[in-house]
Motif scaffolding. Structure first.
Motif, PDB file in Angstrom:
ATOM      1  N   ARG A  89       0.829  -1.197   0.000  1.00 21.42           N
ATOM      2  CA  ARG A  89       0.000   0.000   0.000  1.00 21.42           C
ATOM      3  C   ARG A  89       0.869   1.254   0.000  1.00 21.42           C
ATOM      4  O   ARG A  89       2.055   1.202   0.309  1.00 21.42           O
ATOM      5  N   GLU A 113      -2.179   2.432   5.775  1.00 20.80           N
ATOM      6  CA  GLU A 113      -2.965   1.621   4.844  1.00 20.80           C
ATOM      7  C   GLU A 113      -2.461   0.182   4.817  1.00 20.80           C
ATOM      8  O   GLU A 113      -3.257  -0.759   4.798  1.00 20.80           O
ATOM      9  N   ASN A 171      -4.636  -3.092   5.807  1.00 21.36           N
ATOM     10  CA  ASN A 171      -4.821  -4.110   4.785  1.00 21.36           C
ATOM     11  C   ASN A 171      -4.221  -5.442   5.203  1.00 21.36           C
ATOM     12  O   ASN A 171      -4.780  -6.498   4.896  1.00 21.36           O
TER      13      ASN A 171
END
Length: 72
Positions: free
Chosen positions: A28, A33, A37
Motif C-alpha cells: 500500500r 494503509e 490491509n
C-alpha cells in the motif's frame, strides 16, 4: 494469538507480510494503509484455511476442540 508483521519501505509505499502466516501480505501507499490491509489479509487467509479444512474433512469422524497458543 500474536503474529509478527514486517513492513518494508519501497518506492511505491510499503510492503507488509506476516512472518508466521504464509500468504498474508500486502502493498500500500502508506504505512497506515498497509497495516489495515495486512489485518484484513490475515483474516482472509485464516478463513480460506478454515474452508479448505472443512472441505478436506467433510463426511469424516473428527474431534474438534479449541487450541490456545501461548508463546513468547
Amino acid at each position: 494469538m500474536k503474529f509478527t508483521a514486517i513492513f518494508q519501505k519501497v518506492p511505491e509505499g510499503f510492503v507488509g507480510f506476516v512472518e508466521e502466516l504464509p500468504g498474508a501480505n500486502t502493498q500500500r501507499a502508506t504505512l497506515d494503509e498497509a497495516r489495515r490491509n495486512l489485518n484484513e489479509a490475515v483474516e482472509l487467509v485464516l478463513e480460506a484455511n478454515r474452508v479448505l479444512s472443512e472441505e478436506s474433512i467433510e463426511g469424516q469422524l473428527v474431534i474438534r476442540e479449541p487450541l490456545i497458543v501461548s508463546g513468547e
